[in-house]
Design a protein around this motif. Sequence first.
Motif, PDB file in Angstrom:
ATOM      1  N   MET A   1      38.901  34.976  35.934  1.00  0.00           N
ATOM      2  CA  MET A   1      38.255  35.214  37.229  1.00  0.00           C
ATOM      3  C   MET A   1      38.487  36.644  37.700  1.00  0.00           C
ATOM      4  SD  MET A   1      38.828  31.549  39.140  1.00  0.00           S
ATOM      5  CE  MET A   1      38.486  32.184  40.739  1.00  0.00           C
ATOM      6  N   ASP A   2      39.678  37.175  37.447  1.00  0.00           N
ATOM      7  CA  ASP A   2      39.968  38.569  37.814  1.00  0.00           C
ATOM      8  C   ASP A   2      39.118  39.547  36.995  1.00  0.00           C
ATOM      9  OD1 ASP A   2      41.823  37.872  39.738  1.00  0.00           O
ATOM     10  OD2 ASP A   2      43.539  38.066  38.382  1.00  0.00           O
ATOM     11  N   GLN A   3      38.975  39.270  35.718  1.00  0.00           N
ATOM     12  CA  GLN A   3      38.187  40.158  34.861  1.00  0.00           C
ATOM     13  C   GLN A   3      36.720  40.177  35.273  1.00  0.00           C
ATOM     14  OE1 GLN A   3      38.875  38.873  30.855  1.00  0.00           O
ATOM     15  NE2 GLN A   3      40.953  39.694  30.806  1.00  0.00           N
ATOM     16  N   LEU A   4      36.195  39.036  35.655  1.00  0.00           N
ATOM     17  CA  LEU A   4      34.796  38.953  36.071  1.00  0.00           C
ATOM     18  C   LEU A   4      34.589  39.328  37.543  1.00  0.00           C
ATOM     19  CD1 LEU A   4      33.653  35.681  34.295  1.00  0.00           C
ATOM     20  CD2 LEU A   4      33.229  38.027  33.599  1.00  0.00           C
TER      21      LEU A   4
ATOM     22  N   GLY B   1      45.552  27.280  33.391  1.00  0.00           N
ATOM     23  CA  GLY B   1      45.417  27.787  34.756  1.00  0.00           C
ATOM     24  C   GLY B   1      45.546  29.299  34.819  1.00  0.00           C
ATOM     25  N   ASP B   2      46.536  29.837  34.109  1.00  0.00           N
ATOM     26  CA  ASP B   2      46.719  31.291  34.085  1.00  0.00           C
ATOM     27  C   ASP B   2      45.554  31.988  33.397  1.00  0.00           C
ATOM     28  OD1 ASP B   2      49.121  31.074  35.424  1.00  0.00           O
ATOM     29  OD2 ASP B   2      50.344  31.160  33.594  1.00  0.00           O
ATOM     30  N   ALA B   3      45.041  31.366  32.328  1.00  0.00           N
ATOM     31  CA  ALA B   3      43.907  31.947  31.614  1.00  0.00           C
ATOM     32  C   ALA B   3      42.671  31.991  32.511  1.00  0.00           C
ATOM     33  CB  ALA B   3      43.618  31.146  30.349  1.00  0.00           C
TER      34      ALA B   3
END
Length: 105
Positions: free
Chosen positions: A26-29, A19-21
Motif C-alpha cells: 500500500m505504501d509503494q502504490l 499483513g506487513d507485506a
Amino acid sequence: MYNKPERDFKRKKDSLSIGDAIEDWMDQLRVRGKYKETYIIQNWEKIMGAPIARRTTNLYIRNKKLYIHLSSAPLKHELNQSKHKVVELLNKASGDKVLEDVVFL
C-alpha cells in the motif's frame, strides 16, 4: 501406505507476514490515504452511530476535509459545536491522521 516426510516450515529471517507485506504494498502504490478515507466513509454508521447516519445524506472527502450533508438542522448545529471531537473520533477510527477538518452542509 505412503508416509509423507515431515517438513519444518520455519519462517525465514527476511520474510514478512502477510499483513506487513500488504502494508508495504500500500505504501509503494501510495494508496494508504485513499484506503483510510474509504474506510471512514464505509464505516460512517459504525463510527458515528445509527441516529447520525440516518440523517446523513452524503459524505465525501476532499483535501483532508470531510464534507457531510445532513438532513437535520439541529443535528448540524450540534455537530458543528463539537467539530474537533468528531475529527478526533474519525481519525482514531482510521488509525491515522486522515482528516484535518469537517464541514457540515
